[in-house]
Design an enzyme around this catalytic site. Structure first.
Site, mmCIF file in Angstrom:
data_model
loop_
_atom_site.group_PDB
_atom_site.id
_atom_site.type_symbol
_atom_site.label_atom_id
_atom_site.label_comp_id
_atom_site.label_asym_id
_atom_site.label_seq_id
_atom_site.Cartn_x
_atom_site.Cartn_y
_atom_site.Cartn_z
ATOM 1 N N CYS A 252 43.529 31.533 33.736
ATOM 2 C CA CYS A 252 43.126 31.349 32.342
ATOM 3 C C CYS A 252 43.682 30.042 31.814
ATOM 4 O O CYS A 252 44.675 29.531 32.336
ATOM 5 C CB CYS A 252 43.644 32.491 31.487
ATOM 6 S SG CYS A 252 42.808 34.022 31.872
ATOM 7 N N SER B 217 47.640 43.446 52.079
ATOM 8 C CA SER B 217 47.098 43.360 50.725
ATOM 9 C C SER B 217 48.213 42.859 49.829
ATOM 10 O O SER B 217 49.367 43.264 49.994
ATOM 11 C CB SER B 217 46.642 44.739 50.218
ATOM 12 O OG SER B 217 45.393 45.069 50.753
ATOM 13 N N HIS C 229 43.158 40.498 50.348
ATOM 14 C CA HIS C 229 43.082 41.620 51.292
ATOM 15 C C HIS C 229 42.614 41.025 52.609
ATOM 16 O O HIS C 229 41.610 40.303 52.623
ATOM 17 C CB HIS C 229 42.079 42.677 50.817
ATOM 18 C CG HIS C 229 42.404 43.174 49.447
ATOM 19 N ND1 HIS C 229 43.434 44.051 49.206
ATOM 20 C CD2 HIS C 229 41.898 42.848 48.241
ATOM 21 C CE1 HIS C 229 43.516 44.268 47.905
ATOM 22 N NE2 HIS C 229 42.603 43.545 47.294
ATOM 23 N N GLU D 133 48.893 32.994 34.013
ATOM 24 C CA GLU D 133 47.492 32.654 33.758
ATOM 25 C C GLU D 133 46.522 33.665 34.375
ATOM 26 O O GLU D 133 45.343 33.397 34.476
ATOM 27 C CB GLU D 133 47.214 31.254 34.312
ATOM 28 C CG GLU D 133 48.105 30.158 33.741
ATOM 29 C CD GLU D 133 49.492 30.072 34.406
ATOM 30 O OE1 GLU D 133 49.721 30.799 35.382
ATOM 31 O OE2 GLU D 133 50.331 29.286 33.935
ATOM 32 N N SER D 134 46.961 34.802 34.832
ATOM 33 C CA SER D 134 46.180 35.945 35.377
ATOM 34 C C SER D 134 46.685 36.381 36.753
ATOM 35 O O SER D 134 47.801 36.843 36.852
ATOM 36 C CB SER D 134 44.675 35.736 35.334
ATOM 37 O OG SER D 134 44.252 35.707 33.976
#
Lengths: 164, 164
Positions: B112, B84, B97, B91-92
């Site tokens: 974003c 994970s 996973h 930008e985010s």
């Protein structure tokens, strides 16, 4: 209030076996490994959204509230505004990005298995951020059929060396 | 191949101003701050999905390929199988996973602004994981109206002290 407990070695095989149980129990052809709640929190308290400490604390508490096991976390405070952060849990992850200047936070609550309910985390955070306008979209992740799930019962051959 | 460059202080105000530009240019009532690609990679190479190093490298490369600025990363190898991990970008974020025993990876590509295209990262990872069956769902995040976006042009009053 919970104390954050960080578990170094968590186990995802329980997720596969609980999915297989679910499939057998409900006599389904396919089952989803995970559920993903994509939350939109509008009209939040901007000072909460601009506090790295608060956002991190509430995200960790949200993970614990919904029964998740925390594995790792990382949070970042942007200059001049906003916090981005992720809590990796044994059951997947919780992620957040805040725009304090807009009173908005985008939150992802992705959990696997049947132990955690991401909607518990959603309700918890909605309250903590004082969001007056909130909504969510829920998606199923990892739709796996019976045949593929049973593959996981066989020993998995791990390559010791791997070249690409 | 790119070298991973980690930038400590990134700036999200550019995202708000580029959203405002977009809104003015297209004469829209509302604009989305971000786009979120939820990818499902099936029939992947299980040994790639079970390598923390490979998964981490490909996720960082995917972020750079789509033009993102990396802020932080955290990855975790599960016992006995699975990785994970999250790459936080200005930008985010990009999250993954893996279930090597099922040949499956759930990947989130949330960006974003107009600088990054998450679908570039999707195509990159699909190839790197040798996924023979892949799909994605795309959602708009942070639908903001003109009035709220303009709020962000005003100085934001930051509370020095915050009590809850």
């Amino acid at each position: 209030m919970h104390e954050a407990s960080f578990e170094k070695e968590a186990h995802e095989l329980t997720i596969v076996s609980s999915s297989l149980d679910e499939l057998e129990k409900q006599n389904l052809d396919r089952v989803n490994l995970g559920q993903h709640v994509l939350a939109e929190f509008f009209e939040c308290d901007p000072n909460i959204l601009n506090s790295n400490d608060k956002v991190e604390k509430y995200m960790i508490d949200a993970a614990l509230e919904c029964g998740a096991t925390i594995v790792q976390k990382c949070f970042h405070m942007f200059n001049p505004y906003g916090v981005s952060g992720v809590v990796i849990i044994s059951e997947s992850h919780l992620a957040i990005h805040t725009w304090p200047e807009l009173g908005y936070a985008a939150v992802d609550l992705f959990t696997c298995g049947t132990k955690c309910d991401p909607k518990v985390a959603y309700e918890f955070l909605k309250k903590k951020f004082n969001s007056k306008k909130a909504s969510f979209t829920e998606l199923k992740r990892g739709m796996i059929d019976r045949e593929t799930l049973k593959l996981a019962e066989q020993p998995f051959e791990v390559a010791e060396q791997f070249e690409n």
